[in-house]
Write a protein that holds these residues in place. Structure first.
Motif, mmCIF file in Angstrom:
data_model
loop_
_atom_site.group_PDB
_atom_site.id
_atom_site.type_symbol
_atom_site.label_atom_id
_atom_site.label_comp_id
_atom_site.label_asym_id
_atom_site.label_seq_id
_atom_site.Cartn_x
_atom_site.Cartn_y
_atom_site.Cartn_z
ATOM 1 N N TYR A 5 40.788 47.518 46.122
ATOM 2 C CA TYR A 5 39.686 46.594 45.859
ATOM 3 C C TYR A 5 39.543 45.620 47.019
ATOM 4 C CZ TYR A 5 36.701 43.225 43.512
ATOM 5 O OH TYR A 5 35.648 42.398 43.189
ATOM 6 N N VAL A 6 40.646 45.034 47.448
ATOM 7 C CA VAL A 6 40.607 44.047 48.539
ATOM 8 C C VAL A 6 40.119 44.699 49.832
ATOM 9 C CG1 VAL A 6 42.002 42.488 49.970
ATOM 10 C CG2 VAL A 6 42.323 42.542 47.487
ATOM 11 N N GLU A 7 40.537 45.939 50.083
ATOM 12 C CA GLU A 7 40.063 46.652 51.273
ATOM 13 C C GLU A 7 38.549 46.860 51.241
ATOM 14 O OE1 GLU A 7 42.272 50.273 51.313
ATOM 15 O OE2 GLU A 7 44.031 49.344 52.226
ATOM 16 N N GLY A 8 37.973 46.898 50.045
ATOM 17 C CA GLY A 8 36.541 47.137 49.898
ATOM 18 C C GLY A 8 35.696 45.876 49.868
ATOM 19 N N VAL A 9 36.312 44.732 50.129
ATOM 20 C CA VAL A 9 35.559 43.475 50.158
ATOM 21 C C VAL A 9 34.538 43.546 51.282
ATOM 22 C CG1 VAL A 9 35.780 41.035 50.751
ATOM 23 C CG2 VAL A 9 37.303 42.042 49.056
ATOM 24 N N VAL A 10 33.311 43.187 50.972
ATOM 25 C CA VAL A 10 32.211 43.232 51.933
ATOM 26 C C VAL A 10 32.112 41.875 52.619
ATOM 27 C CG1 VAL A 10 29.736 43.618 52.219
ATOM 28 C CG2 VAL A 10 31.009 44.915 50.487
ATOM 29 N N PRO A 11 32.223 41.841 53.944
ATOM 30 C CA PRO A 11 32.134 40.569 54.655
ATOM 31 C C PRO A 11 30.751 39.926 54.497
ATOM 32 C CG PRO A 11 32.817 42.348 56.133
ATOM 33 C CD PRO A 11 32.439 42.969 54.830
ATOM 34 N N GLY A 12 30.702 38.613 54.667
ATOM 35 C CA GLY A 12 29.425 37.901 54.670
ATOM 36 C C GLY A 12 29.038 37.287 53.341
ATOM 37 N N PHE A 13 29.854 37.471 52.326
ATOM 38 C CA PHE A 13 29.570 36.900 51.010
ATOM 39 C C PHE A 13 30.572 35.790 50.691
ATOM 40 C CE2 PHE A 13 27.675 41.138 50.537
ATOM 41 C CZ PHE A 13 26.449 40.809 49.994
ATOM 42 N N THR A 14 30.180 34.923 49.789
ATOM 43 C CA THR A 14 31.063 33.892 49.271
ATOM 44 C C THR A 14 31.649 34.423 47.973
ATOM 45 O OG1 THR A 14 29.589 32.203 50.188
ATOM 46 C CG2 THR A 14 31.230 31.477 48.555
ATOM 47 N N TYR A 15 32.958 34.636 47.971
ATOM 48 C CA TYR A 15 33.616 35.229 46.814
ATOM 49 C C TYR A 15 34.130 34.166 45.856
ATOM 50 C CZ TYR A 15 33.200 39.826 48.791
ATOM 51 O OH TYR A 15 32.683 41.002 49.269
ATOM 52 N N ARG A 16 34.037 34.492 44.571
ATOM 53 C CA ARG A 16 34.562 33.638 43.501
ATOM 54 C C ARG A 16 36.006 34.049 43.194
ATOM 55 N NH1 ARG A 16 29.849 35.820 40.517
ATOM 56 N NH2 ARG A 16 28.102 34.476 41.010
ATOM 57 N N PRO A 17 36.741 33.158 42.505
ATOM 58 C CA PRO A 17 38.069 33.548 42.024
ATOM 59 C C PRO A 17 37.935 34.693 41.024
ATOM 60 C CG PRO A 17 37.802 31.169 41.917
ATOM 61 C CD PRO A 17 36.443 31.760 42.253
ATOM 62 N N PRO A 18 38.855 35.572 40.936
ATOM 63 C CA PRO A 18 40.140 35.619 41.629
ATOM 64 C C PRO A 18 40.082 36.295 42.991
ATOM 65 C CG PRO A 18 40.085 37.423 40.075
ATOM 66 C CD PRO A 18 38.774 36.660 39.933
ATOM 67 N N VAL A 19 38.924 36.870 43.366
ATOM 68 C CA VAL A 19 38.838 37.582 44.644
ATOM 69 C C VAL A 19 39.031 36.621 45.806
ATOM 70 C CG1 VAL A 19 37.395 39.050 46.102
ATOM 71 C CG2 VAL A 19 37.390 39.367 43.621
ATOM 72 N N SER A 20 38.445 35.431 45.723
ATOM 73 C CA SER A 20 38.626 34.459 46.802
ATOM 74 C C SER A 20 40.095 34.101 46.979
ATOM 75 C CB SER A 20 37.797 33.198 46.531
ATOM 76 O OG SER A 20 38.203 32.581 45.319
ATOM 77 N N GLU A 21 40.834 34.042 45.887
ATOM 78 C CA GLU A 21 42.265 33.744 45.959
ATOM 79 C C GLU A 21 43.040 34.899 46.593
ATOM 80 O OE1 GLU A 21 42.870 33.033 41.831
ATOM 81 O OE2 GLU A 21 41.836 31.098 41.896
ATOM 82 N N LEU A 22 42.666 36.124 46.241
ATOM 83 C CA LEU A 22 43.307 37.285 46.859
ATOM 84 C C LEU A 22 43.080 37.294 48.364
ATOM 85 C CD1 LEU A 22 42.483 40.168 44.354
ATOM 86 C CD2 LEU A 22 44.756 39.402 45.009
ATOM 87 N N LEU A 23 41.866 36.991 48.774
ATOM 88 C CA LEU A 23 41.539 36.972 50.198
ATOM 89 C C LEU A 23 42.295 35.862 50.914
ATOM 90 C CD1 LEU A 23 37.702 37.641 50.003
ATOM 91 C CD2 LEU A 23 39.515 39.251 50.648
ATOM 92 N N ALA A 24 42.380 34.690 50.301
ATOM 93 C CA ALA A 24 43.115 33.576 50.902
ATOM 94 C C ALA A 24 44.595 33.927 51.040
ATOM 95 C CB ALA A 24 42.936 32.310 50.066
ATOM 96 N N ASP A 25 45.162 34.548 50.005
ATOM 97 C CA ASP A 25 46.572 34.943 50.057
ATOM 98 C C ASP A 25 46.804 35.961 51.166
ATOM 99 O OD1 ASP A 25 47.194 33.267 47.967
ATOM 100 O OD2 ASP A 25 47.321 34.868 46.472
ATOM 101 N N ALA A 26 45.900 36.904 51.319
ATOM 102 C CA ALA A 26 46.040 37.939 52.336
ATOM 103 C C ALA A 26 45.924 37.346 53.737
ATOM 104 C CB ALA A 26 44.989 39.028 52.140
#
Length: 169
Positions: free
Chosen positions: A131-152
């Motif tokens: 799922y994280v590998e499939g994150v599309v750049p250029g968007f503002t993500y909400r939690p919990p995805v934003s938290e996953l991205l910050a952790d990574a």
């Protein structure tokens, strides 16, 4: 000891899981991941993982073509979940979206109750990583995805994070 008792005991003893009303919750993933085991002639595990869809994860509007392509790509990648383990897994994948969630269901028979918790954990974590590998750049993500991205982005690389092969069985 019956197979279902052996399965229950294996999941209860594994630090990754908590007992739920039905099955066990995987505690090492951000997404709601639950497993149920049903034994008859063979034990069949059903792992259900609830992730946000792309539209459910971002603040902005997303075009229909991007939404469809994102979902199809995620589904194709999830089908490779058995590569997360060193075992022959006959995996059935069902994915659909509902109310802003992509609901992933992985179902497979497995005849080693003692190893099943590790196999389920590896597949749940594989789906989250995919799922994280499939994150599309250029968007503002909400939690919990934003938290996953910050952790990574902010985590220090450790020996474990450098990769490695599939889970040994």
């Amino acid at each position: 000891m019956s197979t279902d008792a052996a399965v229950r005991r294996a999941f209860e003893r594994h630090e990754t899981y908590t007992d739920a009303d039905e099955g066990f919750v995987v505690e090492t993933t951000v997404f709601d991941s639950r497993v149920v085991a049903e034994a008859s002639e063979e034990t069949v595990y059903t792992l259900t993982i609830r992730t946000p869809t792309l539209a459910g994860a971002v603040e902005e509007d997303v075009g229909d073509n991007l939404l469809a392509g994102w979902f199809e790509t995620f589904e194709r990648r999830v089908e490779d979940a058995p590569k997360a383990v060193r075992a022959e897994i006959d995996l059935t994948v069902d994915m659909h979206s509902e109310d802003g969630e992509a609901i992933v269901t992985l179902q497979f028979p497995f005849d080693r109750p003692d190893r099943a918790p590790a196999v389920v954990k590896a597949m749940a974590e594989y789906v989250e990583g995919t799922y994280v590998e499939g994150v599309v750049p250029g968007f503002t993500y909400r939690p919990p995805v934003s938290e996953l991205l910050a952790d990574a982005t902010h985590s220090e690389e450790t020996e474990h994070d450098r990769g490695g092969g599939p889970l040994p069985l």
